[in-house]
Write a protein that holds these residues in place. Structure first.
Motif, PDB file in Angstrom:
ATOM      1  N   ALA A  35     -15.104  -2.389  -4.966  1.00 41.58           N
ATOM      2  CA  ALA A  35     -16.069  -4.479  -4.650  1.00 41.58           C
ATOM      3  C   ALA A  35     -15.196  -5.283  -4.469  1.00 41.58           C
ATOM      4  N   LEU A  36     -13.704  -5.208  -5.256  1.00 39.80           N
ATOM      5  CA  LEU A  36     -12.647  -6.218  -5.446  1.00 39.80           C
ATOM      6  C   LEU A  36     -11.993  -6.087  -3.684  1.00 39.80           C
ATOM      7  N   ILE A  37     -11.743  -4.877  -3.099  1.00 36.33           N
ATOM      8  CA  ILE A  37     -11.411  -4.529  -2.034  1.00 36.33           C
ATOM      9  C   ILE A  37     -12.471  -5.433  -1.211  1.00 36.33           C
ATOM     10  N   ALA A  38     -13.179  -5.179  -0.762  1.00 33.79           N
ATOM     11  CA  ALA A  38     -14.295  -5.542   0.001  1.00 33.79           C
ATOM     12  C   ALA A  38     -14.140  -6.620   0.152  1.00 33.79           C
ATOM     13  N   GLN A  57      -6.602  -2.467   7.415  1.00 34.55           N
ATOM     14  CA  GLN A  57      -5.789  -1.652   6.206  1.00 34.55           C
ATOM     15  C   GLN A  57      -6.825  -1.483   4.983  1.00 34.55           C
ATOM     16  N   LEU A  58      -7.848  -2.800   4.642  1.00 36.48           N
ATOM     17  CA  LEU A  58      -8.263  -2.957   3.449  1.00 36.48           C
ATOM     18  C   LEU A  58      -9.939  -2.127   3.639  1.00 36.48           C
ATOM     19  N   ALA A  59     -10.106  -1.916   4.999  1.00 39.54           N
ATOM     20  CA  ALA A  59     -11.501  -1.277   5.362  1.00 39.54           C
ATOM     21  C   ALA A  59     -10.905   0.286   5.510  1.00 39.54           C
ATOM     22  N   TYR A  60      -9.999   0.532   5.939  1.00 36.91           N
ATOM     23  CA  TYR A  60      -9.319   2.032   5.447  1.00 36.91           C
ATOM     24  C   TYR A  60      -8.927   2.650   3.755  1.00 36.91           C
ATOM     25  N   LEU A  61      -8.751   1.457   3.443  1.00 36.26           N
ATOM     26  CA  LEU A  61      -8.972   2.069   2.558  1.00 36.26           C
ATOM     27  C   LEU A  61     -10.081   1.879   1.571  1.00 36.26           C
ATOM     28  N   LEU A  62     -11.121   1.244   1.546  1.00 37.42           N
ATOM     29  CA  LEU A  62     -12.725   1.906   1.333  1.00 37.42           C
ATOM     30  C   LEU A  62     -13.433   3.349   1.631  1.00 37.42           C
ATOM     31  N   GLY A 112      -0.088  -9.741   9.851  1.00 36.27           N
ATOM     32  CA  GLY A 112      -1.339 -10.457  10.152  1.00 36.27           C
ATOM     33  C   GLY A 112      -2.721 -10.549   9.355  1.00 36.27           C
ATOM     34  N   ARG A 113      -3.164 -10.760   9.495  1.00 29.61           N
ATOM     35  CA  ARG A 113      -4.731 -10.833   9.104  1.00 29.61           C
ATOM     36  C   ARG A 113      -6.173  -9.449   9.782  1.00 29.61           C
ATOM     37  N   ARG A 114      -5.908  -9.223  11.032  1.00 33.01           N
ATOM     38  CA  ARG A 114      -6.499  -8.113  11.495  1.00 33.01           C
ATOM     39  C   ARG A 114      -6.081  -7.138  10.753  1.00 33.01           C
ATOM     40  N   VAL A 115      -4.535  -6.846  11.419  1.00 30.91           N
ATOM     41  CA  VAL A 115      -4.031  -5.835   9.816  1.00 30.91           C
ATOM     42  C   VAL A 115      -4.491  -5.484   8.972  1.00 30.91           C
ATOM     43  N   MET A 116      -3.655  -6.483   8.494  1.00 29.45           N
ATOM     44  CA  MET A 116      -4.601  -6.264   6.663  1.00 29.45           C
ATOM     45  C   MET A 116      -6.247  -6.098   6.941  1.00 29.45           C
ATOM     46  N   ARG A 117      -7.454  -6.894   7.464  1.00 25.31           N
ATOM     47  CA  ARG A 117      -8.892  -6.225   7.664  1.00 25.31           C
ATOM     48  C   ARG A 117      -9.244  -4.816   7.497  1.00 25.31           C
ATOM     49  N   VAL A 149       1.239  -1.194   0.147  1.00 26.32           N
ATOM     50  CA  VAL A 149      -0.093   0.530  -0.179  1.00 26.32           C
ATOM     51  C   VAL A 149       1.000   1.141  -0.265  1.00 26.32           C
ATOM     52  N   TYR A 150       0.735   2.391  -0.563  1.00 29.00           N
ATOM     53  CA  TYR A 150       1.648   3.114  -0.610  1.00 29.00           C
ATOM     54  C   TYR A 150       0.999   4.265   0.633  1.00 29.00           C
ATOM     55  N   GLY A 151       2.816   4.384   0.947  1.00 35.09           N
ATOM     56  CA  GLY A 151       2.766   4.974   2.225  1.00 35.09           C
ATOM     57  C   GLY A 151       2.326   5.620   2.665  1.00 35.09           C
ATOM     58  N   LEU A 152       1.300   6.484   2.204  1.00 35.29           N
ATOM     59  CA  LEU A 152       0.200   7.720   2.297  1.00 35.29           C
ATOM     60  C   LEU A 152      -0.834   7.701   3.362  1.00 35.29           C
ATOM     61  N   LEU A 153      -1.079   6.140   2.941  1.00 34.04           N
ATOM     62  CA  LEU A 153      -2.747   5.256   2.294  1.00 34.04           C
ATOM     63  C   LEU A 153      -2.164   4.427   3.639  1.00 34.04           C
ATOM     64  N   GLN A 154      -0.643   4.413   4.376  1.00 35.47           N
ATOM     65  CA  GLN A 154      -1.253   3.100   5.227  1.00 35.47           C
ATOM     66  C   GLN A 154      -1.640   2.881   6.624  1.00 35.47           C
ATOM     67  N   THR A 155      -2.128   2.235   7.268  1.00 36.69           N
ATOM     68  CA  THR A 155      -2.545   2.526   9.044  1.00 36.69           C
ATOM     69  C   THR A 155      -0.578   1.812   9.649  1.00 36.69           C
ATOM     70  N   GLU A 156      -1.696   2.868  11.007  1.00 37.64           N
ATOM     71  CA  GLU A 156      -0.257   2.290  12.015  1.00 37.64           C
ATOM     72  C   GLU A 156       0.659   0.934  11.542  1.00 37.64           C
ATOM     73  N   GLY A 157      -0.792   0.147  11.985  1.00 37.67           N
ATOM     74  CA  GLY A 157      -0.233  -1.285  11.811  1.00 37.67           C
ATOM     75  C   GLY A 157       0.347  -1.732  10.650  1.00 37.67           C
ATOM     76  N   TYR A 158      -0.350  -1.755   9.289  1.00 39.72           N
ATOM     77  CA  TYR A 158       0.633  -2.082   8.346  1.00 39.72           C
ATOM     78  C   TYR A 158       1.580  -1.494   9.005  1.00 39.72           C
ATOM     79  N   ALA A 159       2.041  -0.132   8.521  1.00 45.54           N
ATOM     80  CA  ALA A 159       3.380   0.914   8.315  1.00 45.54           C
ATOM     81  C   ALA A 159       3.716   0.196   9.519  1.00 45.54           C
TER      82      ALA A 159
END
Length: 282
Positions: free
Chosen positions: A260-263, A177-182, A170-175, A111-121
């Motif tokens: 839709a794909l992200i979700a 992160q994807l929720a944040y993208l949405l 991990g899955r929690r971090v990824m979930r 994920v592009y740095g500006l769009l990363q959650t703290e956990g993902y970063a």
């Protein structure tokens, strides 16, 4: 007698921050423990920040300003301090990124740095070493503050589908992160497209890149290798980067289909299922 380290305020933003903290604390007639009690931290932390052994956070700086009635001095300073903690080779790009009016980027792995959650970063920055990890994460989060400006840059991001499926942290971090993208998709000045596996061969296979546009300055194209980043305003490079980006964008799903794909990936790959240690995801 306590050995008090002398600071050169001109040595770095961190040194200036530390020297100002010590000066204003002493002017207020407060010991390190007294100030620590007021801002809800230990005397040791106050001492470590005063001697540049610890990097302050934005929250700490806001509490300092309130306690010492500095008119927002430390809140303003902490931005410079955290920017100075970015890798030296990256600082010039971060400055240009903060000035850009339009950012378009293709990312194949992360994920592009500006769009990363703290956990993902934290997971990304801690992959090689955990040295100074808190500082690195704080610096990346600080960089993201341009998203909350009154007039933020227009950001158009194309991510490979692999970014969604590569489990980072991990899955929690990824979930999350994807929720944040949405959630970001709801901001009119942030557009995210996914380049699906089905696109096959495409112009982004040669690597990730970012294009920065400005109101009054020449465009810049930025690329990275595993050692450092490279910026250029060479017209031929800008033309090639723009052409490649246009082709990548044309091969990607629409913004709506991308959401839709992200979700779908978020639920299929990172939904309510046990972690490896048996814990359920929230």
């Amino acid at each position: 007698m306590v050995n008090i380290r002398s600071l050169d305020p001109s040595a770095s933003p961190l040194d200036y921050y530390g020297s100002e903290l010590r000066r204003l604390r002493e002017e207020a007639g407060l010991g390190q423990q007294q100030l620590g009690d007021i801002v809800y931290c230990t005397a040791s932390l106050i001492g470590q920040i005063e001697t540049t052994k610890k990097v302050p956070t934005r929250e700490f700086s806001e509490r300092l300003d309130a306690a010492l009635m500095t008119g927002g001095l430390f809140t303003r300073l902490v931005g410079l301090v955290l920017k100075s903690q970015l890798p030296t080779w990256f600082q010039a790009y971060a400055e240009m990124e903060a000035r850009a009016t339009y950012i378009s980027t293709y990312q194949a792995q992360l994920v592009y740095g500006l769009l990363q959650t703290e956990g993902y970063a934290r997971a990304v920055l801690g992959a090689r070493t955990e040295d100074d990890l808190d500082t690195k994460v704080a610096a990346r989060v600080e960089r993201q503050r341009i998203l909350d400006r009154e007039t933020p840059p227009l950001i158009w991001v194309v991510l490979s589908e692999a970014v969604l499926r590569q489990e980072v942290g991990g899955r929690r971090v990824m979930r999350n992160q994807l929720a944040y993208l949405l959630a970001l998709q709801e901001r009119e000045w942030v557009k995210i497209q996914i380049l699906p596996y089905a696109a096959g061969a495409h112009t982004g296979l040669m690597g990730e890149f970012t294009l920065l546009r400005f109101e009054d300055d020449p465009d810049i194209v930025y690329t990275e290798d595993f050692v450092q980043g490279h910026m250029t305003a060479n017209p031929a490079a800008i033309r090639e980067g723009s052409l490649r980006y246009d082709h990548v964008q044309a091969s990607a799903l629409s913004v709506e289909d991308s959401a839709a794909l992200i979700a779908r990936v978020m639920e299929e790959c990172y939904g309510d299922q046990p972690e490896p240690d048996g814990r359920e995801l929230a």
